[in-house]
Design a protein around this motif. Structure first.
Motif, PDB file in Angstrom:
ATOM      1  N   GLU A  81      28.171 -16.627  41.496  1.00  0.00           N
ATOM      2  CA  GLU A  81      28.897 -16.841  42.757  1.00  0.00           C
ATOM      3  C   GLU A  81      27.957 -16.785  43.950  1.00  0.00           C
ATOM      4  OE1 GLU A  81      31.963 -17.963  43.256  1.00  0.00           O
ATOM      5  OE2 GLU A  81      32.068 -18.096  41.075  1.00  0.00           O
ATOM      6  N   LEU A  82      27.010 -15.878  43.927  1.00  0.00           N
ATOM      7  CA  LEU A  82      26.029 -15.780  45.022  1.00  0.00           C
ATOM      8  C   LEU A  82      25.183 -17.038  45.088  1.00  0.00           C
ATOM      9  CD1 LEU A  82      24.830 -13.968  47.258  1.00  0.00           C
ATOM     10  CD2 LEU A  82      23.322 -12.985  45.523  1.00  0.00           C
ATOM     11  N   ARG A  83      24.779 -17.561  43.950  1.00  0.00           N
ATOM     12  CA  ARG A  83      23.980 -18.799  43.919  1.00  0.00           C
ATOM     13  C   ARG A  83      24.790 -19.982  44.438  1.00  0.00           C
ATOM     14  NH1 ARG A  83      19.803 -19.493  39.576  1.00  0.00           N
ATOM     15  NH2 ARG A  83      20.753 -21.535  39.436  1.00  0.00           N
ATOM     16  N   ARG A  84      26.046 -20.057  44.061  1.00  0.00           N
ATOM     17  CA  ARG A  84      26.893 -21.169  44.518  1.00  0.00           C
ATOM     18  C   ARG A  84      27.116 -21.132  46.013  1.00  0.00           C
ATOM     19  NH1 ARG A  84      31.339 -23.416  40.967  1.00  0.00           N
ATOM     20  NH2 ARG A  84      32.242 -23.519  43.016  1.00  0.00           N
ATOM     21  N   GLU A  87      18.862 -12.071  52.704  1.00  0.00           N
ATOM     22  CA  GLU A  87      19.889 -11.157  52.201  1.00  0.00           C
ATOM     23  C   GLU A  87      20.310 -11.539  50.783  1.00  0.00           C
ATOM     24  OE1 GLU A  87      22.094  -8.049  51.561  1.00  0.00           O
ATOM     25  OE2 GLU A  87      20.798  -8.252  53.319  1.00  0.00           O
ATOM     26  N   ALA A  88      20.412 -12.835  50.502  1.00  0.00           N
ATOM     27  CA  ALA A  88      20.759 -13.280  49.149  1.00  0.00           C
ATOM     28  C   ALA A  88      19.692 -12.824  48.149  1.00  0.00           C
ATOM     29  CB  ALA A  88      20.914 -14.794  49.107  1.00  0.00           C
ATOM     30  N   MET A  89      18.437 -12.929  48.517  1.00  0.00           N
ATOM     31  CA  MET A  89      17.358 -12.512  47.622  1.00  0.00           C
ATOM     32  C   MET A  89      17.415 -11.005  47.374  1.00  0.00           C
ATOM     33  SD  MET A  89      15.997 -15.190  46.609  1.00  0.00           S
ATOM     34  CE  MET A  89      16.018 -16.899  47.079  1.00  0.00           C
ATOM     35  N   ARG A  90      17.735 -10.245  48.399  1.00  0.00           N
ATOM     36  CA  ARG A  90      17.905  -8.793  48.205  1.00  0.00           C
ATOM     37  C   ARG A  90      19.057  -8.520  47.236  1.00  0.00           C
ATOM     38  NH1 ARG A  90      17.379  -8.010  54.161  1.00  0.00           N
ATOM     39  NH2 ARG A  90      15.175  -7.658  54.475  1.00  0.00           N
ATOM     40  N   SER A  91      20.140  -9.274  47.399  1.00  0.00           N
ATOM     41  CA  SER A  91      21.294  -9.107  46.507  1.00  0.00           C
ATOM     42  C   SER A  91      20.934  -9.472  45.075  1.00  0.00           C
ATOM     43  CB  SER A  91      22.471  -9.965  46.996  1.00  0.00           C
ATOM     44  OG  SER A  91      22.908  -9.534  48.261  1.00  0.00           O
ATOM     45  N   ILE A 123      18.767 -29.516  44.986  1.00  0.00           N
ATOM     46  CA  ILE A 123      19.631 -28.430  45.446  1.00  0.00           C
ATOM     47  C   ILE A 123      18.800 -27.246  45.936  1.00  0.00           C
ATOM     48  CG2 ILE A 123      21.278 -26.682  44.641  1.00  0.00           C
ATOM     49  CD1 ILE A 123      22.397 -28.920  42.785  1.00  0.00           C
ATOM     50  N   HIS A 124      17.732 -26.934  45.218  1.00  0.00           N
ATOM     51  CA  HIS A 124      16.916 -25.753  45.548  1.00  0.00           C
ATOM     52  C   HIS A 124      15.703 -26.077  46.419  1.00  0.00           C
ATOM     53  CE1 HIS A 124      19.316 -23.419  42.819  1.00  0.00           C
ATOM     54  NE2 HIS A 124      19.044 -24.230  41.820  1.00  0.00           N
ATOM     55  N   SER A 125      15.535 -27.330  46.790  1.00  0.00           N
ATOM     56  CA  SER A 125      14.287 -27.757  47.419  1.00  0.00           C
ATOM     57  C   SER A 125      13.953 -27.057  48.734  1.00  0.00           C
ATOM     58  CB  SER A 125      14.293 -29.273  47.632  1.00  0.00           C
ATOM     59  OG  SER A 125      15.297 -29.618  48.563  1.00  0.00           O
ATOM     60  N   ASN A 126      14.937 -26.628  49.486  1.00  0.00           N
ATOM     61  CA  ASN A 126      14.611 -26.020  50.780  1.00  0.00           C
ATOM     62  C   ASN A 126      14.716 -24.499  50.790  1.00  0.00           C
ATOM     63  OD1 ASN A 126      17.378 -25.698  50.709  1.00  0.00           O
ATOM     64  ND2 ASN A 126      17.711 -26.439  52.802  1.00  0.00           N
ATOM     65  N   ILE A 127      15.035 -23.882  49.679  1.00  0.00           N
ATOM     66  CA  ILE A 127      15.198 -22.421  49.637  1.00  0.00           C
ATOM     67  C   ILE A 127      13.908 -21.710  49.995  1.00  0.00           C
ATOM     68  CG2 ILE A 127      15.684 -20.446  48.128  1.00  0.00           C
ATOM     69  CD1 ILE A 127      18.189 -21.985  48.889  1.00  0.00           C
ATOM     70  N   GLN A 128      12.785 -22.155  49.444  1.00  0.00           N
ATOM     71  CA  GLN A 128      11.518 -21.485  49.733  1.00  0.00           C
ATOM     72  C   GLN A 128      11.194 -21.549  51.227  1.00  0.00           C
ATOM     73  OE1 GLN A 128       7.951 -23.073  47.891  1.00  0.00           O
ATOM     74  NE2 GLN A 128       6.921 -21.113  48.084  1.00  0.00           N
ATOM     75  N   GLN A 129      11.384 -22.698  51.835  1.00  0.00           N
ATOM     76  CA  GLN A 129      11.107 -22.816  53.265  1.00  0.00           C
ATOM     77  C   GLN A 129      12.047 -21.937  54.076  1.00  0.00           C
ATOM     78  OE1 GLN A 129       8.447 -24.180  54.708  1.00  0.00           O
ATOM     79  NE2 GLN A 129       9.252 -23.109  56.490  1.00  0.00           N
TER      80      GLN A 129
END
Length: 187
Positions: A182-185, A149-153, A132-138
Motif C-alpha cells: 500500500e505504501l508503494r502504491r 518519509e516513505a523510505m523511513r516507513s 514508474i520508479h524512474s524519478n524516485i531517486q531524484q
C-alpha cells in the motif's frame, strides 16, 4: 577490472562467448536485467578465478548496480542486486550513515527453511516498472518529504518483518507485506 573505490584486479587475456536465455517476464519488477548482469558477473568471476576475497559480496552488488546504471542506463537500486549476490532471503540496512561510511549497507542472510509457501503473481501485460520508479531517486536526492518519509516507513516495515520472520508470526508478516504494498502504491 577495477571495482568501485579504485581497487583493480588483473585479468588474464582469454576469450569467451556469452549467451543467455531467461524466463523472467519483462517489466514486471522481477529484476530481469539485474539477474542477467548478476549471472554474467558470476560466470566471469568463475572464468577468471575471482574469489569473494577479490570482490566481496557487498562490493559486487554495488558493481552490478553501476553496470546497470552507468552502462545500460537503467534506473535501479541495490535491493535486487543484493538478493542476487547473497542468493536468498536477506535483511538489508541501507541507513545513510552506513552508506556514507562504508559505501554499502549491512546485509544479513536469513534462514528460509521454515518460511510458509509464497506465491508470485504478475500481469501478462504489465506497466513499465522502470518508468514508474524512474524519478524516485531524484525525488529522494532532492529531499522531497513524502519520499524521505516513505523510505523511513519502508525501513521500519523491514525491521518489523525481520522480527516477524524470526518469531514465525506469519499473520504479522502478511500484514506488513500488505502495508509495504500500500505504501508503494501510494507514492
Amino acid at each position: 577490472m577495477c571495482r568501485p573505490g579504485g581497487v583493480c584486479i588483473a585479468l588474464t587475456k582469454q576469450n569467451f562467448t556469452l549467451k543467455y536465455d531467461t524466463n523472467i517476464p519483462r517489466q514486471v519488477g522481477l529484476a530481469g536485467s539485474s539477474a542477467i548482469v548478476s549471472a554474467t558477473l558470476k560466470c566471469l568471476m568463475k572464468f577468471y578465478n575471482i574469489t569473494d576475497n577479490d570482490l566481496p559480496k557487498p562490493i559486487r552488488a554495488n558493481f552490478i548496480l553501476s553496470v546497470e546504471t552507468d552502462e545500460l542506463f537503467i534506473t535501479a537500486g541495490l535491493q535486487d542486486r543484493v538478493v542476487q549476490v547473497y542468493e536468498g532471503l536477506v535483511y538489508m540496512d541501507f541507513s545513510k550513515k552506513l552508506m556514507d561510511e562504508q559505501g554499502y549497507g549491512n546485509y544479513a542472510s536469513m534462514d528460509m527453511s521454515n518460511l510458509p509457501p509464497f506465491w508470485l503473481a504478475y500481469l501478462s501485460d504489465p506497466s513499465d516498472s522502470g518508468r514508474i520508479h524512474s524519478n524516485i531517486q531524484q525525488r529522494w536526492l532532492s529531499g522531497e518529504s513524502v519520499v524521505v518519509e516513505a523510505m523511513r516507513s519502508f525501513a521500519e516495515l523491514t525491521d518489523q518483518a525481520r522480527a516477524a520472520i524470526k518469531e514465525r508470526d506469519w499473520s504479522r508478516l502478511a500484514q506488513l507485506m500488505d502495508q509495504n504494498f500500500e505504501l508503494r502504491r501510494w507514492r
